[in-house]
Design a protein around this motif. Structure first.
Motif: not given
Length: 150
Positions: A135-137, A139-142, A66-68, A60-61
């Motif tokens: 996905r829009r952040n 540092p958080m994605k890393r 999902q690409n994170v 559902q994402l």
């Protein structure tokens, strides 16, 4: 112990699932997060039990969320860890709480089961929110991706 009981006990021992039976992604999460030995059995059981729920949430994402992560197994592993810690915390709190006088033992057991289910569901919901935010952040994605670097 009767022969039947011995066979049943052997069968239970034979099906015991260990971390080695799980995905490499779960092992990476365990290593990265330095999960204590005492939590491993619960983590493995939660991992096995939560696959369908995790799959539904993953499907559902949006693709951008999902690409994170690289794949579903990474997502599933993170959820299993979150649910394990939250489940332990919840069960610890429930051990300390007393059954209300107006509840039967069965009603209290049902109440605890429903509340635990909500806690575990909230872990899935929270992970989905975090991935959408990541996905829009960058540092958080890393931070998410760092867990799975070998």
């Amino acid at each position: 112990m009767s022969e039947i009981e011995k066979k049943e006990e052997q069968t239970v021992e034979e099906v015991k699932i260990t971390l080695d039976d799980c995905s490499p992604e779960l092992r990476q999460v365990v290593e990265f997060e330095e999960v204590p030995e005492e939590l491993l059995d619960m983590l493995v059981n939660v991992y096995k039990a939560s696959e369908d729920t995790s799959r539904q949430a993953w499907d559902q994402l949006p693709a951008s969320a999902q690409n994170v992560l690289d794949n579903f197994e990474q997502f599933h592993s993170l959820i299993a860890l979150s649910q394990s810690y939250s489940g332990v915390d919840f069960l610890g709190e429930m051990q300390e709480s007393e059954k209300p006088a107006d509840m039967s033992d069965d009603e209290f057991a049902e109440y605890k089961a429903v509340m635990l289910d909500k806690v575990l569901f909230n872990c899935v919901k929270d992970m989905c929110k975090q991935l959408k935010k990541a996905r829009r952040n960058p540092p958080m994605k890393r931070e998410f991706q760092e867990i799975f670097k070998k």
